[in-house]
Design a protein around this motif. Structure first.
Motif, PDB file in Angstrom:
ATOM      1  N   PHE A   1       5.737  -0.777  -1.103  1.00 56.20           N
ATOM      2  CA  PHE A   1       4.462  -1.323  -1.232  1.00 56.20           C
ATOM      3  C   PHE A   1       4.708  -2.705  -1.740  1.00 56.20           C
ATOM      4  O   PHE A   1       5.614  -3.037  -2.582  1.00 56.20           O
TER       5      PHE A   1
ATOM      6  N   PHE B   1      -2.388  -4.133  -4.775  1.00 52.74           N
ATOM      7  CA  PHE B   1      -1.166  -3.588  -3.430  1.00 52.74           C
ATOM      8  C   PHE B   1      -1.754  -3.194  -2.281  1.00 52.74           C
ATOM      9  O   PHE B   1      -2.974  -2.998  -2.116  1.00 52.74           O
ATOM     10  N   GLY B   2      -0.871  -3.378  -1.606  1.00 54.43           N
ATOM     11  CA  GLY B   2      -1.185  -3.056   0.033  1.00 54.43           C
ATOM     12  C   GLY B   2      -1.117  -1.641   0.317  1.00 54.43           C
ATOM     13  O   GLY B   2      -0.600  -0.887  -0.657  1.00 54.43           O
ATOM     14  N   PRO B   3      -1.261  -1.044   1.386  1.00 55.12           N
ATOM     15  CA  PRO B   3      -1.264   0.156   1.686  1.00 55.12           C
ATOM     16  C   PRO B   3      -0.078   0.980   1.930  1.00 55.12           C
ATOM     17  O   PRO B   3       0.197   1.995   1.968  1.00 55.12           O
ATOM     18  N   GLY B   4       1.090   0.144   1.903  1.00 55.22           N
ATOM     19  CA  GLY B   4       2.581   0.591   2.099  1.00 55.22           C
ATOM     20  C   GLY B   4       3.072   0.548   3.521  1.00 55.22           C
ATOM     21  O   GLY B   4       2.241   0.534   4.459  1.00 55.22           O
TER      22      GLY B   4
ATOM     23  N   GLN C   1      -3.829   7.271  -5.983  1.00 52.20           N
ATOM     24  CA  GLN C   1      -3.073   7.125  -4.712  1.00 52.20           C
ATOM     25  C   GLN C   1      -3.550   8.500  -3.838  1.00 52.20           C
ATOM     26  O   GLN C   1      -3.061   9.661  -4.304  1.00 52.20           O
TER      27      GLN C   1
ATOM     28  N   GLY D   1      -1.145   9.333   1.804  1.00 54.39           N
ATOM     29  CA  GLY D   1      -0.955   8.496   2.767  1.00 54.39           C
ATOM     30  C   GLY D   1      -1.542   7.216   2.558  1.00 54.39           C
ATOM     31  O   GLY D   1      -1.688   6.205   3.375  1.00 54.39           O
ATOM     32  N   GLN D   2      -2.178   6.924   1.449  1.00 57.01           N
ATOM     33  CA  GLN D   2      -2.756   5.832   1.085  1.00 57.01           C
ATOM     34  C   GLN D   2      -1.979   4.871   0.247  1.00 57.01           C
ATOM     35  O   GLN D   2      -0.970   5.262  -0.350  1.00 57.01           O
ATOM     36  N   GLY D   3      -2.538   3.790  -0.258  1.00 56.02           N
ATOM     37  CA  GLY D   3      -1.825   2.812  -1.099  1.00 56.02           C
ATOM     38  C   GLY D   3      -2.360   2.979  -2.349  1.00 56.02           C
ATOM     39  O   GLY D   3      -2.893   4.016  -2.714  1.00 56.02           O
ATOM     40  N   LEU D   4      -2.073   2.234  -3.315  1.00 56.88           N
ATOM     41  CA  LEU D   4      -2.511   2.295  -4.883  1.00 56.88           C
ATOM     42  C   LEU D   4      -3.742   1.772  -5.261  1.00 56.88           C
ATOM     43  O   LEU D   4      -3.873   0.518  -4.798  1.00 56.88           O
TER      44      LEU D   4
ATOM     45  N   GLU E   1      -3.336  11.642  -6.499  1.00 58.01           N
ATOM     46  CA  GLU E   1      -2.325  11.494  -7.282  1.00 58.01           C
ATOM     47  C   GLU E   1      -2.550  10.135  -8.213  1.00 58.01           C
ATOM     48  O   GLU E   1      -3.042   9.269  -7.881  1.00 58.01           O
TER      49      GLU E   1
END
Lengths: 115, 116
Positions: free
Chosen positions: A91, A106-109, B38, B41-44, B88
């Motif tokens: 991230f 934060f970005g989506p990763g 979260q 499959g997604q970000g924070l 989560e």
């Protein structure tokens, strides 16, 4: 609403190969971060970056890792020789320096899979 | 060194029931505290944050959290859970702005399951 973007969303690589993960922070932000999350584990801090230099790094961030802001918009994380244990979600985050709060966006990763 | 403990790894609640997710922190000074969510499959996504002032903070999606210095806790609550809240949840602590990197330290997360 401005957001942090990351590319690619998923990267698969062979052990020993170099990878570069890319991030575009929010445009008026000046502090940048990389975190990682190994599957099923907590999010861990890797490095923070400000004014074109690392301001803090964790013990995870060894000589195999480097960060760079190659231009006015991108922020990259390079892993020189990937290991199986580097498989994780990475991230990127950014923060507005002028903010009196430590709020990071934060970005989506990027999911990195090392085979 | 700062640290965060989320004692509940998994929690299951029925839709419409109330929710409380626990978070305890360790930090030498006044902490900056956050709850992130979260989805798979997604970000924070930031739910809420505490920096100072009123110890009960309101966030998005109907969530609130209460800072209790005496208990070193920052528990997340919601009066009535919706099925879409299944995700989560991470508690995090950050250092005050002292010119350093101000990294966030996260807990191990609580996986919330909502039964219909």
């Amino acid at each position: 609403e401005p957001e942090v973007t990351q590319t690619p969303s998923h990267q698969v690589t062979q052990m020993g190969q170099e990878v570069i993960l890319r991030c575009v922070p929010i445009s008026n932000h000046l502090y940048f971060y990389w975190y990682r999350q190994i599957l099923g584990q907590k999010v861990e801090f890797l490095v923070s970056f400000y004014n074109n230099e690392i301001s803090e790094k964790s013990e995870i961030f060894d000589d195999q890792f480097s960060v760079e802001r190659p231009d006015g918009s991108n922020f990259t994380l390079k892993i020189r020789s990937t290991k199986l244990e580097d498989s994780a979600m990475y991230f990127c985050a950014s923060r507005r320096l002028a903010s009196s709060y430590n709020e990071q966006f934060f970005g989506p990763g990027t999911r990195l899979t090392v085979l | 060194a700062q640290s965060v403990t989320q004692p509940d790894i998994h929690i299951t609640v029925s839709e419409g029931a109330s929710l409380e997710l626990r978070c305890n922190y360790s930090y030498g000074a006044t902490p900056y505290l956050f709850w992130y969510v979260q989805s798979p499959g997604q970000g924070l996504q930031l739910l809420l944050k505490y920096f100072s002032g009123d110890t009960l903070v309101q966030g998005i999606k109907g969530f609130e959290a209460e800072f209790k210095r005496s208990q070193s806790s920052f528990n997340l609550r919601k009066p009535s859970v919706h099925w879409s809240d299944a995700a989560e949840y991470f508690c995090a602590v950050g250092a005050a702005l002292t010119g350093g990197g101000n990294k966030l330290t996260f807990g191990t997360g609580t996986q919330l399951k909502v039964e219909l």
